[in-house]
Each structure stands twice: as C-alpha cells, then as structure tokens.
Design a protein around this motif. Sequence first.
Motif, PDB file in Angstrom:
ATOM      1  N   PHE A 216       0.847  -1.185   0.000  1.00  8.71           N
ATOM      2  CA  PHE A 216       0.000   0.000   0.000  1.00  8.71           C
ATOM      3  C   PHE A 216       0.889   1.244   0.000  1.00  8.71           C
ATOM      4  CE2 PHE A 216      -4.189  -1.750   1.373  1.00  8.71           C
ATOM      5  CZ  PHE A 216      -3.798  -3.034   1.710  1.00  8.71           C
TER       6      PHE A 216
ATOM      7  N   TYR B 218       0.365   5.196   1.128  1.00 11.55           N
ATOM      8  CA  TYR B 218      -0.491   6.178   1.777  1.00 11.55           C
ATOM      9  C   TYR B 218       0.226   7.515   1.815  1.00 11.55           C
ATOM     10  CZ  TYR B 218      -3.534   2.479   3.656  1.00 11.55           C
ATOM     11  OH  TYR B 218      -4.412   1.435   3.804  1.00 11.55           O
TER      12      TYR B 218
ATOM     13  N   LEU C 120      -4.539  10.019   6.710  1.00 14.94           N
ATOM     14  CA  LEU C 120      -3.882   8.974   5.915  1.00 14.94           C
ATOM     15  C   LEU C 120      -4.761   8.650   4.713  1.00 14.94           C
ATOM     16  CD1 LEU C 120      -2.573   6.642   8.727  1.00 14.94           C
ATOM     17  CD2 LEU C 120      -1.189   7.391   6.786  1.00 14.94           C
TER      18      LEU C 120
ATOM     19  N   LEU D 139      -5.239   6.727   1.103  1.00 13.86           N
ATOM     20  CA  LEU D 139      -4.731   5.633   0.285  1.00 13.86           C
ATOM     21  C   LEU D 139      -4.513   6.119  -1.140  1.00 13.86           C
ATOM     22  CD1 LEU D 139      -4.092   2.584  -0.011  1.00 13.86           C
ATOM     23  CD2 LEU D 139      -6.483   2.292  -0.692  1.00 13.86           C
TER      24      LEU D 139
ATOM     25  N   TYR E  82      -2.787   0.423  -4.132  1.00 11.45           N
ATOM     26  CA  TYR E  82      -2.836  -0.860  -3.435  1.00 11.45           C
ATOM     27  C   TYR E  82      -2.499  -1.947  -4.441  1.00 11.45           C
ATOM     28  CZ  TYR E  82      -5.391  -4.956  -1.511  1.00 11.45           C
ATOM     29  OH  TYR E  82      -5.767  -6.209  -1.076  1.00 11.45           O
TER      30      TYR E  82
ATOM     31  N   ARG F  82      -1.713  -6.186  -4.949  1.00 11.70           N
ATOM     32  CA  ARG F  82      -1.759  -7.534  -4.392  1.00 11.70           C
ATOM     33  C   ARG F  82      -1.083  -8.453  -5.395  1.00 11.70           C
ATOM     34  NH1 ARG F  82      -4.948 -11.201  -0.839  1.00 11.70           N
ATOM     35  NH2 ARG F  82      -5.580  -9.366   0.322  1.00 11.70           N
TER      36      ARG F  82
ATOM     37  N   THR G  31      -4.830 -12.340   3.212  1.00 10.58           N
ATOM     38  CA  THR G  31      -5.541 -13.552   2.807  1.00 10.58           C
ATOM     39  C   THR G  31      -6.983 -13.125   2.521  1.00 10.58           C
ATOM     40  OG1 THR G  31      -5.966 -14.048   5.130  1.00 10.58           O
ATOM     41  CG2 THR G  31      -4.036 -15.083   4.134  1.00 10.58           C
ATOM     42  N   ILE G  32      -7.946 -13.750   3.188  1.00  6.53           N
ATOM     43  CA  ILE G  32      -9.328 -13.294   3.031  1.00  6.53           C
ATOM     44  C   ILE G  32      -9.446 -11.887   3.604  1.00  6.53           C
ATOM     45  CG2 ILE G  32     -11.698 -13.628   3.802  1.00  6.53           C
ATOM     46  CD1 ILE G  32     -11.174 -16.612   3.765  1.00  6.53           C
ATOM     47  N   HIS G  33      -8.817 -11.682   4.734  1.00 13.13           N
ATOM     48  CA  HIS G  33      -8.795 -10.360   5.344  1.00 13.13           C
ATOM     49  C   HIS G  33      -7.482  -9.662   5.014  1.00 13.13           C
ATOM     50  CE1 HIS G  33     -12.476 -11.169   7.421  1.00 13.13           C
ATOM     51  NE2 HIS G  33     -11.977 -12.278   7.920  1.00 13.13           N
ATOM     52  N   THR G  34      -7.524  -8.349   5.114  1.00 14.27           N
ATOM     53  CA  THR G  34      -6.366  -7.560   4.716  1.00 14.27           C
ATOM     54  C   THR G  34      -5.129  -7.930   5.506  1.00 14.27           C
ATOM     55  OG1 THR G  34      -7.885  -5.768   4.234  1.00 14.27           O
ATOM     56  CG2 THR G  34      -5.542  -5.213   4.342  1.00 14.27           C
TER      57      THR G  34
ATOM     58  N   SER H 228     -15.889  -5.579   6.827  1.00  8.99           N
ATOM     59  CA  SER H 228     -15.546  -7.002   6.914  1.00  8.99           C
ATOM     60  C   SER H 228     -14.585  -7.233   8.087  1.00  8.99           C
ATOM     61  CB  SER H 228     -14.908  -7.494   5.612  1.00  8.99           C
ATOM     62  OG  SER H 228     -13.706  -6.800   5.365  1.00  8.99           O
ATOM     63  N   ASN H 229     -13.759  -6.256   8.380  1.00 13.20           N
ATOM     64  CA  ASN H 229     -12.905  -6.329   9.554  1.00 13.20           C
ATOM     65  C   ASN H 229     -12.414  -4.938   9.885  1.00 13.20           C
ATOM     66  OD1 ASN H 229      -9.839  -5.968   8.701  1.00 13.20           O
ATOM     67  ND2 ASN H 229     -10.801  -7.206   7.131  1.00 13.20           N
TER      68      ASN H 229
ATOM     69  N   GLN I 216      -9.141  -2.754  11.960  1.00 12.00           N
ATOM     70  CA  GLN I 216      -7.842  -2.798  12.616  1.00 12.00           C
ATOM     71  C   GLN I 216      -7.633  -1.484  13.360  1.00 12.00           C
ATOM     72  OE1 GLN I 216      -4.724  -3.623   9.775  1.00 12.00           O
ATOM     73  NE2 GLN I 216      -5.781  -5.395   8.922  1.00 12.00           N
TER      74      GLN I 216
ATOM     75  N   GLN J 216      -6.513  -6.614  15.179  1.00 13.15           N
ATOM     76  CA  GLN J 216      -7.524  -6.762  14.146  1.00 13.15           C
ATOM     77  C   GLN J 216      -8.746  -7.461  14.751  1.00 13.15           C
ATOM     78  OE1 GLN J 216      -7.032  -7.677   9.754  1.00 13.15           O
ATOM     79  NE2 GLN J 216      -7.467  -9.750  10.500  1.00 13.15           N
TER      80      GLN J 216
ATOM     81  N   VAL K  67     -12.535  -9.155  13.701  1.00 12.25           N
ATOM     82  CA  VAL K  67     -13.198  -9.727  12.530  1.00 12.25           C
ATOM     83  C   VAL K  67     -14.659 -10.082  12.795  1.00 12.25           C
ATOM     84  CG1 VAL K  67     -13.176 -11.667  10.919  1.00 12.25           C
ATOM     85  CG2 VAL K  67     -11.022 -10.631  11.631  1.00 12.25           C
TER      86      VAL K  67
ATOM     87  N   SER L  73     -11.825  -2.530   6.380  1.00 16.20           N
ATOM     88  CA  SER L  73     -11.973  -3.122   5.047  1.00 16.20           C
ATOM     89  C   SER L  73     -13.446  -3.343   4.787  1.00 16.20           C
ATOM     90  CB  SER L  73     -11.243  -4.461   4.963  1.00 16.20           C
ATOM     91  OG  SER L  73      -9.856  -4.289   4.976  1.00 16.20           O
TER      92      SER L  73
ATOM     93  N   THR M  93     -13.797  -8.726   1.256  1.00 13.98           N
ATOM     94  CA  THR M  93     -12.653  -9.631   1.420  1.00 13.98           C
ATOM     95  C   THR M  93     -11.502  -9.170   0.537  1.00 13.98           C
ATOM     96  OG1 THR M  93     -13.534 -11.053  -0.303  1.00 13.98           O
ATOM     97  CG2 THR M  93     -14.090 -11.616   1.967  1.00 13.98           C
ATOM     98  N   ALA M  94     -10.310  -9.312   1.066  1.00 16.43           N
ATOM     99  CA  ALA M  94      -9.088  -8.986   0.322  1.00 16.43           C
ATOM    100  C   ALA M  94      -9.129  -7.575  -0.254  1.00 16.43           C
ATOM    101  CB  ALA M  94      -8.889 -10.002  -0.812  1.00 16.43           C
ATOM    102  N   SER M  95      -9.743  -6.663   0.459  1.00 14.28           N
ATOM    103  CA  SER M  95      -9.867  -5.311  -0.085  1.00 14.28           C
ATOM    104  C   SER M  95      -8.933  -4.341   0.617  1.00 14.28           C
ATOM    105  CB  SER M  95     -11.313  -4.823   0.032  1.00 14.28           C
ATOM    106  OG  SER M  95     -11.601  -4.489   1.365  1.00 14.28           O
ATOM    107  N   LYS M  96      -8.902  -3.145   0.093  1.00 16.79           N
ATOM    108  CA  LYS M  96      -8.010  -2.122   0.620  1.00 16.79           C
ATOM    109  C   LYS M  96      -8.415  -1.751   2.031  1.00 16.79           C
ATOM    110  CE  LYS M  96     -10.842   1.565  -1.297  1.00 16.79           C
ATOM    111  NZ  LYS M  96     -10.953   2.618  -2.331  1.00 16.79           N
ATOM    112  N   LEU M  97      -7.477  -1.126   2.740  1.00 18.55           N
ATOM    113  CA  LEU M  97      -7.696  -0.699   4.110  1.00 18.55           C
ATOM    114  C   LEU M  97      -7.882   0.812   4.116  1.00 18.55           C
ATOM    115  CD1 LEU M  97      -7.695  -2.316   6.757  1.00 18.55           C
ATOM    116  CD2 LEU M  97      -5.314  -1.653   7.060  1.00 18.55           C
ATOM    117  N   THR M  98      -9.042   1.268   4.590  1.00 13.99           N
ATOM    118  CA  THR M  98      -9.341   2.691   4.649  1.00 13.99           C
ATOM    119  C   THR M  98      -9.178   3.171   6.080  1.00 13.99           C
ATOM    120  OG1 THR M  98     -10.919   2.512   2.824  1.00 13.99           O
ATOM    121  CG2 THR M  98     -11.099   4.443   4.251  1.00 13.99           C
ATOM    122  N   PHE M  99      -8.315   4.145   6.270  1.00 12.62           N
ATOM    123  CA  PHE M  99      -8.029   4.652   7.601  1.00 12.62           C
ATOM    124  C   PHE M  99      -9.041   5.697   8.034  1.00 12.62           C
ATOM    125  CE2 PHE M  99      -4.030   3.118   9.410  1.00 12.62           C
ATOM    126  CZ  PHE M  99      -3.641   2.264   8.387  1.00 12.62           C
TER     127      PHE M  99
END
Lengths: 115, 111
Positions: free
Chosen positions: A33, A35, A43, A45, A48, A50, A98-101, B30-31, B33, B48, B50, B92, B95-101
């Motif tokens: 990532f 930022y 912050l 983004l 990104y 993968r 993985t499934i989660h970031t 989805s989760n 952090q 994190q 979930v 997020s 799944t498997a997506s970007k992280l928004t702060f």
Amino acid sequence: DARVTQTPRDKVTEMGQEVTMRCQPILGHNTVFWYRQTMMQGLELLAYFRNRAPLDDSGMPKDRFSAEMPDATLATLKIQPSEPRDSAVYFCASGLGTIHTGELFFGEGSRLTVL
Amino acid sequence: GQQVMQIPQYQHVQEGEDFTTYCNSSTTLSNIQWYKQRPGGHPVFLIQLVKSGEVKKQKRLTFQFGEAKKNSSLHITATQTTDVGTYFCAGSFGTASKLTFGTGTRLQVTL
C-alpha cells in the motif's frame, strides 16, 4: 528483524521536478500500500497492490502520479511534475493478505517538501 | 465513497484517567484494525477484529467491534504518558480489499 524500507527519508525539491519514492516490502508479503499523510487529510490511500497487480489507485491523481511494482522486492511512487500541494509524508506498507487484509507493516515514511 | 469516521479528533487527559475513541462507518465492515502512531513516527499495528461483537484486550487496552460491524471502539484504562500518540482505526469493506483509515484521534496525556 524484517522491516519495510523506504527511500529517500527526506526530499526537498522545486515545483515541476520529478520525484521518485521507493519501497522495499517485507520479503514474502503479497500486499503493498502507498499512503499519503498530511495534517489536513490524514492517511489517504493512493495505491494498493496484491501479488504485484494494481488493485486500486482511485485515490491517486492520475495526471501526475504513478505507482508500479517492477518486481516483488520493489514498489515505486512517482510524481511528475511535482507541486507544492504534494508536500506530505508518504508511507509504504506491506502485509500478508488472505481473506482479510491482515496486519500492515509501515515503513518510516518519505517526507516530501515541494517548494 | 466508503469512509471511516473517528471521534474525538483530539483528547487531553491527566495521567490515570481513562480514554476512549470511537470509529464509525455507514457501510458494514468485513474487519477493522487499530493502529498507533507516535509523534514523528509511523503507524504501528495494534489489533484486528473480525467477528461481530468481538472484544479483545491487550493489558490496559480494550477493543470492541459492534454487533452490526459498523462501529468499533478503543478504550484505554488508566492512561500513562507512554500512551501519547494518534490512534487510527482502519476498515476493510470486503474480502481482500483495501484498508481505509479513519481520521484518527490524537491523545495527549499529562502528569
């Protein structure tokens, strides 16, 4: 002790110049990532990746910014031409998604000042 | 777009007082952090979450994820000067997506 390495740590340049920031992610991490941090915007983004593929660069001004991962050990963020409003700290972060970031490991940042 | 809001922006407490920061999203996460950034430093991962309703503790820090997975909180019991910094939540939206702060909460602790 694995860490994300960013260069340069500090950069002062004049408006109109090209700026390239580099990031070495932690070996084995599959997500990278970029930022940008400013006092006003927090912050944001910018890009990104993968598995080296760009998944989201919607936060990046396309006319002047570009982000690439030429290989798994290097990510670059380029600004051309730079403007004073680009002054900020730019962070690179990598993770094992993985499934989660998953947990992100941040580099120490590149502080950019455009005069 | 998908945004994550945090309140308060800033809090100043006396050492020994408790502190809480709240994180909200209009869209299901989805989760989530949490990160801490010391002045002049870089964000450092704390935890994190979930599962819906999840609660986790790390010494004096308690993290919660709301039942609807749209909000989260970080509570620090009996703050110390070492707790000074900015606390960010980051979410997020798939799944498997970007992280928004989130916008961050800056904590100042004085003796």
